[in-house]
Structure formats: structure tokens, C-alpha cells
Design a protein around this motif. Sequence first.
Motif, mmCIF file in Angstrom:
data_model
loop_
_atom_site.group_PDB
_atom_site.id
_atom_site.type_symbol
_atom_site.label_atom_id
_atom_site.label_comp_id
_atom_site.label_asym_id
_atom_site.label_seq_id
_atom_site.Cartn_x
_atom_site.Cartn_y
_atom_site.Cartn_z
ATOM 1 N N GLN A 311 18.412 -17.375 5.893
ATOM 2 C CA GLN A 311 18.963 -16.551 6.080
ATOM 3 C C GLN A 311 18.749 -15.159 5.338
ATOM 4 O O GLN A 311 19.476 -13.889 5.699
ATOM 5 C CB GLN A 311 19.988 -17.263 4.625
ATOM 6 N N ARG A 315 19.829 -11.731 7.012
ATOM 7 C CA ARG A 315 20.648 -10.396 6.728
ATOM 8 C C ARG A 315 19.532 -8.595 6.743
ATOM 9 O O ARG A 315 20.621 -8.032 6.625
ATOM 10 C CB ARG A 315 21.236 -11.247 5.213
ATOM 11 N N ARG A 336 23.598 -10.171 -1.996
ATOM 12 C CA ARG A 336 24.433 -10.685 -0.815
ATOM 13 C C ARG A 336 23.469 -12.625 -1.271
ATOM 14 O O ARG A 336 24.083 -13.198 -1.277
ATOM 15 C CB ARG A 336 24.659 -10.103 0.522
ATOM 16 N N TYR A 695 26.225 -21.631 2.458
ATOM 17 C CA TYR A 695 26.144 -20.301 3.540
ATOM 18 C C TYR A 695 27.032 -20.294 4.573
ATOM 19 O O TYR A 695 27.224 -18.942 4.456
ATOM 20 C CB TYR A 695 24.414 -20.192 3.871
ATOM 21 N N SER A 698 30.092 -19.197 2.487
ATOM 22 C CA SER A 698 29.602 -18.063 1.569
ATOM 23 C C SER A 698 30.069 -16.567 2.429
ATOM 24 O O SER A 698 31.353 -15.771 2.026
ATOM 25 C CB SER A 698 28.860 -17.984 0.394
ATOM 26 N N SER A 699 29.181 -16.645 3.943
ATOM 27 C CA SER A 699 30.189 -15.654 4.255
ATOM 28 C C SER A 699 30.593 -15.529 4.986
ATOM 29 O O SER A 699 31.900 -15.025 5.034
ATOM 30 C CB SER A 699 29.606 -16.174 5.583
ATOM 31 N N HIS A 702 33.371 -13.917 2.343
ATOM 32 C CA HIS A 702 33.569 -12.934 2.419
ATOM 33 C C HIS A 702 33.957 -11.836 3.374
ATOM 34 O O HIS A 702 34.564 -10.786 3.016
ATOM 35 C CB HIS A 702 31.766 -12.286 2.980
ATOM 36 N N TYR A 703 34.550 -12.757 4.814
ATOM 37 C CA TYR A 703 35.411 -11.238 5.426
ATOM 38 C C TYR A 703 36.777 -12.148 5.027
ATOM 39 O O TYR A 703 37.795 -11.038 5.923
ATOM 40 C CB TYR A 703 34.735 -12.837 7.160
ATOM 41 N N ALA A 717 31.815 -14.976 10.115
ATOM 42 C CA ALA A 717 30.757 -15.572 9.445
ATOM 43 C C ALA A 717 30.015 -16.320 10.664
ATOM 44 O O ALA A 717 28.613 -16.318 9.596
ATOM 45 C CB ALA A 717 31.420 -16.595 9.008
ATOM 46 N N ALA A 720 26.534 -13.756 11.367
ATOM 47 C CA ALA A 720 26.338 -13.374 9.448
ATOM 48 C C ALA A 720 25.693 -14.500 9.827
ATOM 49 O O ALA A 720 24.289 -14.224 9.162
ATOM 50 C CB ALA A 720 27.250 -12.782 8.841
ATOM 51 N N SER A 721 25.888 -15.453 9.848
ATOM 52 C CA SER A 721 25.149 -17.189 9.496
ATOM 53 C C SER A 721 24.859 -18.053 9.736
ATOM 54 O O SER A 721 24.284 -18.909 10.496
ATOM 55 C CB SER A 721 25.649 -17.126 7.990
#
Length: 788
Positions: A311, A315, A336, A695, A698-699, A702-703, A717, A720-721
Amino acid sequence: MSENENIQLSAEDGKLRPALGRVLMRLRTPLIALFVILTVIFAWQMTQLRPDASFEKMIPVSHPYIVNFLKDRDDLSGLANSVRIIVETTKGDIFTPEYQETLHQVTDAAFYIDGVDRSGLQSLWTPNVRWLEVTEEGFVGGSVIPDDYDGSPRTLAKLRSNTLKSGQVGRLVANNFQSSIIVAPLTETDPVTGERLDYQKLSADLELQLRDKFQSDDIKIHITGFAKLVGDLVDGANLVATFFGVAFVITAVMLFFYSRCPWLTLGPLLCSTIAVVWQLGLLRLLGMGLDPYSILVPFLIFAVGISHSVQIINRFGQYCHDGIDNSESAFLAFVRLSKPGGIALLSDGVGFLTLRVIDIPVIKELAVVASIGIAVLVLTNLILLPLVLSYTGISKTCRRYLDRKANSKYSHWWYLSAVTKRAPAMTIIAVCAVLFVGGSWFGQQQKIGDLDPGAPELRPDSRYNLDNAFLTSNYSTSTDAFVVMVHTDPQQCGNFAALSAIDYFQGTMENVAGVQSALSLVDVSKLVIMGMNEGSPKWHAISRNQLILNNSLGRVPNNLLNTDCSMVPVILFLEDHKADTLDRVVAAAERFAKENDSDQIQFKLAAGNSGVDAATNIVIRSAQYRMLFWVYGVVTLLCLLTFRSVKITACIIVPLMLTSILGQALMAVLGIGVKVATLPVIALGVGIGVDYGIYIYSSLEHYLRQGHSLRQAYFSALKASGTAVAFTGLTLAVGVGTWIYSPIKFQADMGLMLTFMFFWNMLGALLLLPALAWLLNARETELKKVSS
């Protein structure tokens, strides 16, 4: 703070993490130097670490059965922790000069092995194995080996006659007269040094001084017993280093394929390996060792470290590709990901600590070992890794690879994000509901304890299990002994009331399914009384005349009563030590004790290897769901504190619960019992699996805060993850999948179960979690409750 940092940071990042991140970046050089110094110190300590195995660590020492067993341990010579050395001849029978000379030498060699309780050693060549006969002149007896034995045909014939009269055929002597046994009881501590018995050394001594020295084309040596089993487990566990190396290479290759950067490959491998070094070094400083059941935990720590590292490098690489310099990218990656990573690791560590509710020392130590490793990961992978990356950056090859990814439309993730729509979400939930019901039904077939004969910790074709199979097939008494201790007042174990109660108990237990036979001083008393009456079978009974009883008990072996005649062991030889067999025996024995115990006589369970197994099964059965309650309770509480939403917590926890249920069903289908080796896997799978959900959500959070729809937020997400989660799940599954080829069966079982749980937890996080988010409407209104 630079302009890029202002762009990247937001209110959800709070103030504490950015402040801590700035301090870390400012002190990164001295911090890295400190990590190097500590790693050298812990590496030195790690080299001093030794395997640590103990009989008492493997058993629930506070259970009433084990308390009774340990209280009477000194009076249970040969019935407690012992090894059986079988000397087999491949030519003729045991009544030859050559065989007897070898047996004599093996007996002497076993006598001098460190850890053997020499006073209790039994063999045809020890004076405590005797024969008895009724003649016209009365009782005649003596040692089985004639006093004038010289290997001549005359003395060999006398030896054969004595052996037949001794009652040891089927016990110390094989039914086919082609082998005999040396029983070597063990001391748990060295009487000279006071140190704990070293099972690995004892096992090595048995191999070197007995099997290697005496085995030949004409003589075969077979060795069974708990100590030998543990020794073989430790020897097999030494191969863990090989599996670790294979998993390390596989992980390295997959990391490079994922990142296309040598620095992003080296960083996670380095920091995760440092975590293992620190963990092992700390164990040595705490005076602990690694037993066969916890020796795989360091690899789990490595795997968890890789999971979180992926992770971070994912990032970090994105920030570097966006034009942010190395130091600021590392700072932003820490800010983050330190919150979800810290919560995930806290969930892992506290989840592992819940194993301490299982009152078996070896599992309690496993919980400590795993928790220490998780605590170390907070330092090595959440702090050290960003510091290292701040110096290394990413390679040009990686930048070109990220360019291609940036220009990609991520069509596979867009298709997957459709699980947040009504039809796909309902389909996934319906399929999972069916799996839940099916898994629950199959899970009810799950058994507690061992389901296979022999030592289920080893494979059926292992040398130990082959030796055990030889013993079982050639001797009348099973290796599975369940011992009930009958207590009376001192000097009262031989009165008529006590003997008749013991006789009644034996008769009751011999009619329980799974009990082959029973043995106690009552059998000796009956035989002696019959012998004193010209061998008439009608006298094969307990006499009401106390003088006759006293005379009959004068010839009882020492291992069938204690010195003050206040305890009599009743040995039940069982067909096997499977859970169902032990349950029946325990239920019948407890029922008898409840109905017949009095102030004068008490029936106390239980000793023998099967008695210990029964107590262990009872502890595991009672602790299994209590452990699940605690691990899920702790993980749920942490998720509630983090996300402050019941709906979001449900989205994270429900996939874990489905995986646990399917894991139990898999164990039932594959015939893997719940026991000391497999019970921790459930907690480990939950503790590590929760990382994926934390994870992902959490991502997603954020969005969603940026005003995206659920599908668009989940798509972002995943970009990103999602790749990191999928990669981590597959990497961990492949890494622990190598354990399936371990010679130690419980390690193979653990590998299979963890591979299954890693993979299904990953699928649950990627598919079921977003579907539940749609169903529960866990969207912006819920996420706004989360504080930064």
C-alpha cells in the motif's frame, strides 16, 4: 510546506499525522542510523535463539484432568511422558543369542541417555520385568532374564519360558515374537542442572545412540512417544527456513512485476525482513524460544509486512509520478496511510492477543510472539519504509510503467466497480448468502481433536507414524492409553470395597465403544488368587477375605499402585484417540465417577496420552467460540472507533465472517480437526484479513468526501488501492501456499487454511464489501461522521 503538499493534504488528514510526518522527514538520517544499529543488535540476539519445546507447554495445565495427572505424575511411572524403543529382528524370533545381545546393548544405551528416568526403565533385561508361576510348592518367580543366562540353547529356552509366564506378550514382547519394547519414562527437568528437558537433543540422542548405532539389515529400531514426536517436529520445522526462502523469492518476483522498480521491490523486502529479525531478537531478550507451533509466525509477520508495504509503495509511486519529489512523496504516503495502516496493525495485534483466552501455554506463547511481530511492523513498515523510500525514489523504468498505467482507462476496475449497482450487488449478496448457509451446514460437521490414527501432526508416511503403525499392528496394547486415578485413604486401596469398585469400573468401561481393554491391580489380584487355588477359573475373582487380598497384592508391579496404597491407576487401552472415541470414554468415566464417588474412594480423570488429548479437546471446544467472540469483538470495536459507523463496520466485518464460516466448512470437508495446531489459524486469518477492508474503505471514504457517486468513488478507490489489495492477497496466498509441501502435516494444514483465508478475504473486500455498501447505503451521510 510546499505547494504540492498543500494540494495533497486535506482536512481529513488532521494535524497530528502531518506534524509527526514532518518530524520524521527532518530526522530521517539519524532515524535510519538508529534502525541499522538496532537491527545489528537484534540480529546478534536472533543467532542465540533456540527451539523451545516442552511437554507441559503443549497441554492445558490448569484443566482439572491435567491437575490430577500432574499431582500423581510421580506415581505414574511409564504412563506419563515416555518413549518406546522397539527392537525388531528381521531373521527368526527374539530368542537368539544375537538378538538378546543387541537388546541388552540397546537397553544399556537407553539407560544412559540424558532425560531418561532410569529407575522406571523397562525391558526384558531390566530386573523390574518379572515372571510368576504357581507350582506344587507355591509361587515361584524371578527376573525374565535367567540369572545364569549365557546365550546357550538351555538358557534361551528358559528365557522363552519366563517370557511366556511374565504376561508381557503383547505388551513388552510382540505377539509374533519378532520384536520387543524398551519403555523409557522421561523426566521433565534435569535432576542435576534443573534445566528443562531438551526434546530436540533427546530426539537426536535417540537417533544417534540407538537407531544409527544398532540398526542393520538384521535389526530394525522403531521409536515412538511424545518426546520423539516433538523432536521430529523440530527437525521438520527447521525446513521452514527453506520455505521462507522460497516465499521470499516468490514475493520478490511478484513485487518487481507489480512495481517494475528495483527500489520499490527492495524497500518492502528489506523492512519486512528487518521486522522478522527484530521479532526474533526480542524473543531472545525476553527469554523465550520458538516451538514447532509458533515457528511459522515469523513468516506471517513477513507476509503482513509485505501487505502493508505494498500500500505504501503504491501510494508513494503515484505521488512521485505526479511530480512530487521523493521526500514529500514519502511524507504524503506516511500521512495518508499511517491511520488505516495503524488501525489495521492494531487490529492484527489485538486480534492475535485474543488467542491468550485459550488456556494452553503453547498457544498463549504464539499470541505473544505474533503480537510482538505486529508491534515491530509499526516501526519498520509504517515508519522506516517511507524513510528509506525518501532516499531511493523510483526508477525510470517505473516512471515509464506508471505513465502507461496513467494513460490506461482501467477498464477492468470500471467493470468491477459495477458491484455497487443494484443487480450485481444483489447477485453477489445472494451468492454469499448461499455460501453462508452452506458453509454453516458443513461447518457443523467440524470435529474437535485428532481425526487420524498415529500422530496427525506428521504425514501418514512419516517415519514416526510408520513406527507407530508397527507398534499398533504387532502388540496387543494400544499406544492410546486413557488412565483414571482411583484415590483412597492411605493403605486402603487393597480392601475389598476399593477393589470391587475398581473391578466394577473396569467392567463398565470395557463395554464402552472404542475401549480395547483395561488393566489395573485388580487383574493381578485375580490371577494370583486363581493361582493360589490350583489355577481354577472359578477363583478368578476378588476375595472377600482381606488376608487373601493382601497376599495377592504383594506381587503387584510398582506402576499399578503408589507407595502408600492410596492411588491405583486404571489403564484403558483405546482403539484410537479420535475425538468421538475420547468423548464416549470421558462421558462414561465421568458418569461412573459421579454415581460412585464417596468419601472413601474417588475416580479422578485423567492421565495417559489419551487423557491429555481429552483435556485438550475440552479446552479447545470451550475456547473456540470464546476466541472468535473476542477477536471479532475487538476488530469490530476498532472499526467502530475508526469509522464511527455501524454500517461501515458491517461492510468490513461481514466478509471476514463469511471467510471464517467457509474456512470451518473447508476443515470439515478435508477432515482437518480443530486442535492446538489449527485453532490459531482462524484468529490469524481474521486479524490479517481485516487489513484489506480497512484499506479499501479508507480509500473509498476519501473519494466519497470529494462528492463522487458510490460507483465513481469505488472506481477511484480501486485505482488507488484495489491493485495493491489484489496483489497482496495473491502474493500472501502463493507465499503460504508453499507450506502445503511441508513434511509436517499441521504446517501443511495451516498453509492450506491460510491460503484459502487470504484469498477469500481479498475477494470479500473487493466484491462483497462494496455490494454491502450499496445495500446498507453506507455512503456520504455515514462517512461524514468520521473525524479526521
